[in-house]
Structures are given as structure tokens and as C-alpha cells.
Design an enzyme around this catalytic site. Structure first.
Site, PDB file in Angstrom:
ATOM      1  CG  ASN A 197      -1.705   1.231   1.236  1.00 13.61           C
ATOM      2  OD1 ASN A 197      -1.587   2.272   1.027  1.00 13.61           O
ATOM      3  ND2 ASN A 197      -3.004   1.127   1.944  1.00 13.61           N
ATOM      4  CG  ASP A 211      -4.211  -2.128   3.354  1.00 19.22           C
ATOM      5  OD1 ASP A 211      -4.602  -2.757   4.349  1.00 19.22           O
ATOM      6  OD2 ASP A 211      -4.417  -0.826   3.524  1.00 19.22           O
ATOM      7  CG  ASN A 257      -7.723  -1.332   5.926  1.00 19.17           C
ATOM      8  OD1 ASN A 257      -6.860  -0.553   6.787  1.00 19.17           O
ATOM      9  ND2 ASN A 257      -7.922  -0.946   4.575  1.00 19.17           N
TER      10      ASN A 257
END
Length: 281
Positions: free
Chosen positions: A11, A171, A173
């Protein structure tokens, strides 16, 4: 003939800002004789017409992007020297790229998938994914995140039925376990570590995928993201939210999985570090 390939996710938190970092990192890996053969980028924050194809091509890389102004955006960057020679041009090494989750109405550019033919290897399906952040468990963005995760799971199930050699990189999260969080007690009840998000991560694992990083012994407090605030990186107050999940056929060929923290030490860095997995032929 290629003996192994190294695939990575990063990212970059704005490719316009971080393009010099991407090029420097790719070149440094090449010089160290550990080239990155496929790099999946997230959070490009630019539209496709602004994507730096020329700069990457000049450096020896082919790439695809699914961009969006200001937010989101994903890309797949491939080292030309690692790609199998094709009858026409290198683009014929790909099936038609998937730029979003089919049957999931979404204007946000978060998924890009392509089938890649590396030299001396069977085709590999690469999926670059930028999972929604979710903001907080009591927000509309969290509801969106859970719906997106559900759609992703359904799509991946179908993808895996057609592609036994699949890697999901990006990514996420999501910090899947407490050991992926610098201070689990401080994060109780918050986004990125909620039971719902971790359950969704486990659902992906349940499809037959494996967290490549946890396939190997790793140092404690290994993270891939650190907040810019409060000297997060200096204190190693981070989280491991960037992942490479591998299908069973690739798990059997994976010989290493690491986080490269060095780019996080550079001037004006992304708040994320690249994650890498190495796959044997």
C-alpha cells in the site's frame, strides 16, 4: 529457466508521491539478486490516465491499473524478464483482467486480478486487493466493509474453482490475531480487530487459503503498518494488516514470506511496508 518468483504487496498511499520509492525499491531488490517479479499496489489515489506506465516500462516492468481519483486504486506490476515469451505480445500472457468484484455494485476501485505466465511455471492467478478500512464498528463504512468482504468471499470461491494457483495480495485492513497488534488491549472494540472482521478473514482462510507469513517462524512484533502519528514506527507501535494468502497449490511451493521494513525508514514514506512471498516453480 525461473526457479522461483517473488510476489509482493504494498500500500503506497499515493503512487504519485511514492513512485520514486517504488522504482528505488524494485531496483534495489534487483541489485540484491532478489527481484520482485510481481508487485501488487494498493491506494494509488490516481486515475488510470495519470498512471505512470512509461516510467515503469522504462524500468523493465509491465503493469495494469484500476485507478480512482483521490482514493483507492490498485495495480499489478510485472517484471518483463520473468514473463514467459508469448507468440504475439506480452499482454497475451493474461486473461481479461477483473477490475472489481463481479455482481457487487461498487464505484470504488479495490480489486484487480490477472492470470500471469512466469517462465518455467504454470499460470498463476494474482489478485491485488485493497480492503475497505471500515472506520468504526458503528459506522456505515463498517457495514459497507462487511458487505464487501462477503462479496469478495463469494467471488474468490468461484475463482478458486477455476484457478488452483491463486494468490490474494494486499492491504486487508484486518489484523487477524492479537499477535498482529502492538497493544491488543488498546484496540479492543475498534476497527481492524473486531470479531466480525476477524471472522471474515477466517472465512477466507476457510476457502483453502493460507496466511503465507504464518507458514514460517517469524520474529515477535512483526508489523506491516505504523501510524504516522505518535512516532508509531520508531516505537514499533504497528499492526500486521497487509497479507499474502495462498491457495493450497501455492502453499506447497512457498519457501519464504517476509515484511521488508526498510522503505518505511525512507523520507516521506508510505505508512505501510511491502510484504513478500517467494514461490518455487
Amino acid at each position: 529457466m525461473t526457479k522461483s518468483v517473488r510476489i509482493a504487496a504494498w500500500n503506497v498511499n499515493s503512487l504519485k508521491v511514492r513512485l520514486p520509492h517504488v522504482l528505488t525499491w524494485l531496483q534495489s531488490q534487483e541489485k540484491a539478486q532478489k527481484p520482485i517479479d510481481a508487485l501488487c499496489l494498493q491506494e494509488l489515489k490516481l486515475t488510470d490516465d495519470k498512471y505512470p506506465h512509461r516510467e515503469l516500462e522504462d524500468a523493465g516492468y509491465l503493469s495494469f491499473s484500476a485507478g480512482q481519483k483521490t482514493y483507492n486504486g490498485v495495480a499489478i506490476i510485472l517484471r518483463r524478464a520473468a514473463l514467459a515469451p508469448m507468440a504475439s505480445d506480452v499482454e497475451s500472457a493474461f486473461l481479461k483482467p477483473v477490475r472489481n468484484i463481479p455482481h457487487h455494485i461498487d464505484e470504488q476501485q479495490r480489486i484487480l486480478a490477472a492470470t500471469v505466465c512466469f517462465k518455467g511455471m504454470q499460470p498463476m492467478r494474482l489478485v491485488s486487493a485493497y480492503f475497505p478500512n471500515g472506520q468504526s464498528p458503528d459506522s456505515d463504512k463498517f457495514v459497507y466493509k462487511l458487505a464487501w468482504l462477503s462479496a469478495l468471499e463469494a467471488w474468490l470461491k468461484n475463482e478458486l474453482s477455476q484457478n488452483s494457483r491463486l494468490a490474494l495480495l494486499g492491504d486487508f485492513n484486518i489484523a487477524p490475531h492479537d499477535l498482529d497488534v502492538h497493544d491488543p488491549a488498546k484496540w479492543i472494540g475498534q476497527n481492524l480487530v473486531s470479531p466480525q472482521e476477524r471472522a471474515a478473514f477466517d472465512q477466507l482462510i476457510g476457502l483453502g487459503l493460507a496466511d503465507s507469513f504464518r507458514m514460517f517462524e517469524q520474529a515477535p512484533k512483526s508489523f506491516s503498518w505504523w501510524d504516522y502519528r505518535m512516532m508509531g514506527f520508531r516505537r514499533n507501535a504497528g499492526m500486521r494488516i497487509d497479507h499474502i494468502l495462498l491457495s493450497q497449490a501455492l502453499q506447497e511451493k512457498c519457501i519464504a514470506s517476509i515484511i521488508d521494513k526498510e522503505p518505511r525508514t525512507w523520507e516521506q514514506p508510505s505508512d505501510h511496508a511491502p510484504v513478500i512471498a517467494e514461490i518455487e516453480a
